[in-house]
Design a protein around this motif. Structure first.
Motif, PDB file in Angstrom:
ATOM      1  N   ALA A  36     -41.208  19.703   3.073  1.00  0.00           N
ATOM      2  CA  ALA A  36     -39.807  19.959   2.722  1.00  0.00           C
ATOM      3  C   ALA A  36     -39.681  20.360   1.249  1.00  0.00           C
ATOM      4  N   ARG A  37     -40.571  19.865   0.421  1.00  0.00           N
ATOM      5  CA  ARG A  37     -40.520  20.207  -1.002  1.00  0.00           C
ATOM      6  C   ARG A  37     -41.123  21.577  -1.268  1.00  0.00           C
ATOM      7  N   GLY A  38     -41.652  22.220  -0.251  1.00  0.00           N
ATOM      8  CA  GLY A  38     -42.152  23.583  -0.431  1.00  0.00           C
ATOM      9  C   GLY A  38     -43.649  23.668  -0.653  1.00  0.00           C
ATOM     10  N   TYR A  39     -44.399  22.603  -0.363  1.00  0.00           N
ATOM     11  CA  TYR A  39     -45.855  22.648  -0.520  1.00  0.00           C
ATOM     12  C   TYR A  39     -46.502  23.234   0.724  1.00  0.00           C
ATOM     13  N   ARG A  40     -47.621  23.932   0.502  1.00  0.00           N
ATOM     14  CA  ARG A  40     -48.396  24.443   1.630  1.00  0.00           C
ATOM     15  C   ARG A  40     -49.408  23.394   2.062  1.00  0.00           C
ATOM     16  N   GLU A  77     -52.197  22.589  -0.374  1.00  0.00           N
ATOM     17  CA  GLU A  77     -51.714  21.827  -1.536  1.00  0.00           C
ATOM     18  C   GLU A  77     -51.436  20.381  -1.142  1.00  0.00           C
ATOM     19  N   PRO A  88     -39.927  24.341   5.600  1.00  0.00           N
ATOM     20  CA  PRO A  88     -39.298  23.237   4.868  1.00  0.00           C
ATOM     21  C   PRO A  88     -38.035  22.749   5.563  1.00  0.00           C
TER      22      PRO A  88
END
Lengths: 371, 214
Positions: B166-170, B173, B128
């Motif tokens: 950056a928002r933390g998604y893989r 996802e 991220p």
């Protein structure tokens, strides 16, 4: 001369004959280079000394014998002895040319030889004791030659004022030099010391304390470790971490730090761009803090991701966890956190709050303010 | 069946190396370790591993020094930067030198294992934080006007993918959110990596110049 070694105040530069820019044998250019002065000055000095009964010429020849060619090993012992003898001769010629009386020159020569032998015993292959005895004999005899030849009133006459000045300079200059160097070293040491103490204070306040706590209370140690990691980072990488005062990023950073400390989760804050904190963005920061705290309290995770995107079109903050999730519709209307602290706050400043979540899929709170 | 990946680990902290060894899954084999640039370069050339896990800071130089020395002779070796540093120039510097990705040392063992496989497959790995830096660096119009516009701008899609990272998604996802296949997400990320390495944007060249990479 009981001193074990006579240290020069600085390391001597390496003298050698120069290949480039030489006029005769490269002595002038070589000395100029080693001392970082214009070679023309060195040549002028040789020329000037030549008026003192040709001392300059003798000194030049002596150096020619003594100095090695560029990057070559030292010349043979014979050459070095010849060179040294020529140099001593040149020195005597020059000193007499300056108007010093013979006894004074002899004294200088004897005392000088004594000092050299006393200081360089090892290099001449002499035993320490032998060198000391030789040095003392030479120095004492030098003084006797001088005193014996200058009885009382004609003492001052044999020492022209110029020579006195030169002698004083020779005595005082190295001493002054050493003093200045020592002062510099002291100052450098003091600065180093202060830096070390600041470092020690910081490490003591943070790392040592944490290490101690780990052994007693792992849970609070984890929180502490995380907070201190944050602080140390801000100190070590000031540009990357510490946002300027009064900006959105700074407000969110301190919010993240508070949530981490209160709830023992890790808040990973990533930001792209920044904006000056006004009333609307302050509300946004507070709402974001509430969203982080909610995630920390209810999601059952140990990490929360926060992303700030501040651009020309507006500011968006995303607070995301991969925790248990919930059904936003089913949340009781009176639950203060979501309804008032997040949604109400955003709406009052003309922003929006969206909550995306489902049981088992984590939660993302999206807070937006348009420019 | 996932293939076994041969990995060399370059980090000057024994304790950290031990932690990585313990955390990596059975599909990754550590074949060598070193703690300095001087030791790392011949070791990597000799072992010719699939992936090198590389600390950004080493006692005798940056991680980029290792990449610069090894990459021309061993083009098959992939580098994944692993660091505690949050300084943009460190991160961007090692990527510009040729690393295929950057992850922070707080990463879990499972995620690191996954990242090793992804890098070995020729894909890029963005944390991220790296995604945030890239969005920053490619923000707005490029004012230099000298570079290749293809390389100096991100497409809307690439920007979207990076924002989700950056928002933390893989990746998976992200793929389902954007109605893309995971492969397409991968190719967007790889395209961003390429731009990051080759672009002449002012921001990037400034970072690179500070690290004396150009």
């Amino acid at each position: 001369m009981s001193e074990r070694s006579l240290r020069l105040p600085v390391a001597l530069p390496r003298f050698e004959r120069a290949e480039r820019g030489r006029l005769v044998a490269g002595i002038g250019a070589g000395i100029g280079e080693a001392l970082a002065v214009d070679p023309t000055l060195v040549r002028l000095a040789f020329g000037f000394l030549s008026f003192a009964s040709g001392a300059g010429i003798v000194a030049y020849l002596g150096l020619w014998a003594l100095l090695p060619a560029p990057a070559a090993p030292q010349p043979s012992t014979t050459r070095r002895i010849v060179g040294a003898v020529l140099l001593v001769w040149a020195a005597i010629l020059a000193l007499r040319g300056l108007g010093l009386s013979d006894p004074f020159v002899w004294m200088l020569a004897l005392v000088g030889a004594g000092l050299v032998i006393g200081a360089g015993a090892a290099r001449f292959g002499l035993s320490e004791r032998l060198a000391q005895i030789a040095a003392i004999i030479l120095i004492v005899s030098g003084v006797f030659v001088f005193v014996g030849d200058n009885s009382g009133d004609n003492f001052l006459r044999v020492l022209p004022p110029g020579a006195v000045a030169v002698a004083l300079l020779l005595i005082v200059a190295p001493w002054g030099w050493r003093l200045a160097r020592e002062r510099n070293e002291e100052r450098a040491a003091r600065i180093r010391d202060e830096e070390r103490m600041e470092m020690a204070a910081r490490v003591h306040d943070s790392v040592l304390q944490t290490l101690t706590l780990i052994q007693k209370d792992p849970e609070s140690a984890r929180r502490l470790a995380r907070r201190q990691e944050r602080e140390l980072r801000a100190w070590l990488y000031p540009d990357a971490e510490a946002a300027a005062e009064g900006t959105l990023a700074a407000a969110l950073e301190s919010a993240a730090a508070e949530v981490e400390e209160l709830h023992g989760v890790r808040v990973e804050l990533v930001r792209s761009g920044d904006a000056v904190l006004d009333e609307r963005l302050s509300a946004l920061a507070l709402a974001a803090r509430e969203a982080m705290a909610n995630a920390a309290r209810h999601a059952g995770v140990d990490e929360v991701s926060v992303f700030v995107d501040a651009g020309d079109a507006g500011v968006s903050v995303y607070v995301r966890d991969r925790g248990s999730g919930f059904d936003p519709e089913a949340v009781a209307a009176d639950r203060q956190g979501l309804a008032e602290s997040i949604r109400g706050r955003m709406e009052r400043v003309g922003g929006t709050a969206r909550i995306v979540s489902a049981p088992g899929e984590g939660t993302e709170v999206v807070l937006e303010v348009s420019a | 069946m996932t293939p076994l990946r041969r990995v060399v680990l370059i980090d000057d902290h024994d304790l950290f190396r031990a932690g990585v060894r313990a955390g990596l899954g059975p599909t990754v084999e550590i074949v060598g370790e070193a703690g300095t640039v001087a030791d790392a370069v011949p070791l990597i050339k000799q072992l010719d591993p699939d992936v090198v896990l590389l600390d950004v800071h080493l006692p005798d130089g940056g991680g980029h020094a290792v990449i610069v020395e090894v990459a021309p002779e061993r083009p098959g070796v992939k580098f994944l930067a692993l660091s505690v540093s949050d300084a943009a120039e460190d991160v961007i510097g090692v990527i510009r030198a040729g690393a295929r990705g950057y992850v922070t040392k707080a990463i879990s063992g499972d995620e690191l294992t996954e990242a090793v496989h992804r890098v070995a497959d020729g894909d890029a790995v963005f944390s991220p934080r790296l995604a945030g830096f890239v969005l920053d660096a490619f923000r707005g119009e490029d004012v230099s006007g000298t570079g290749d516009p293809e390389l100096d701008q991100l497409t809307a899609r690439e920007r979207e993918v990076l924002q989700l990272i950056a928002r933390g998604y893989r990746y998976k996802e992200i793929a389902s959110r954007l109605y893309l296949s995971p492969r397409t997400v991968e190719s967007h990320v790889s395209a961003v990596l390429r731009k990051l390495q080759l672009s002449n944007r002012n921001e990037l060249t400034r970072w690179a110049a500070e690290r004396r990479l150009i």
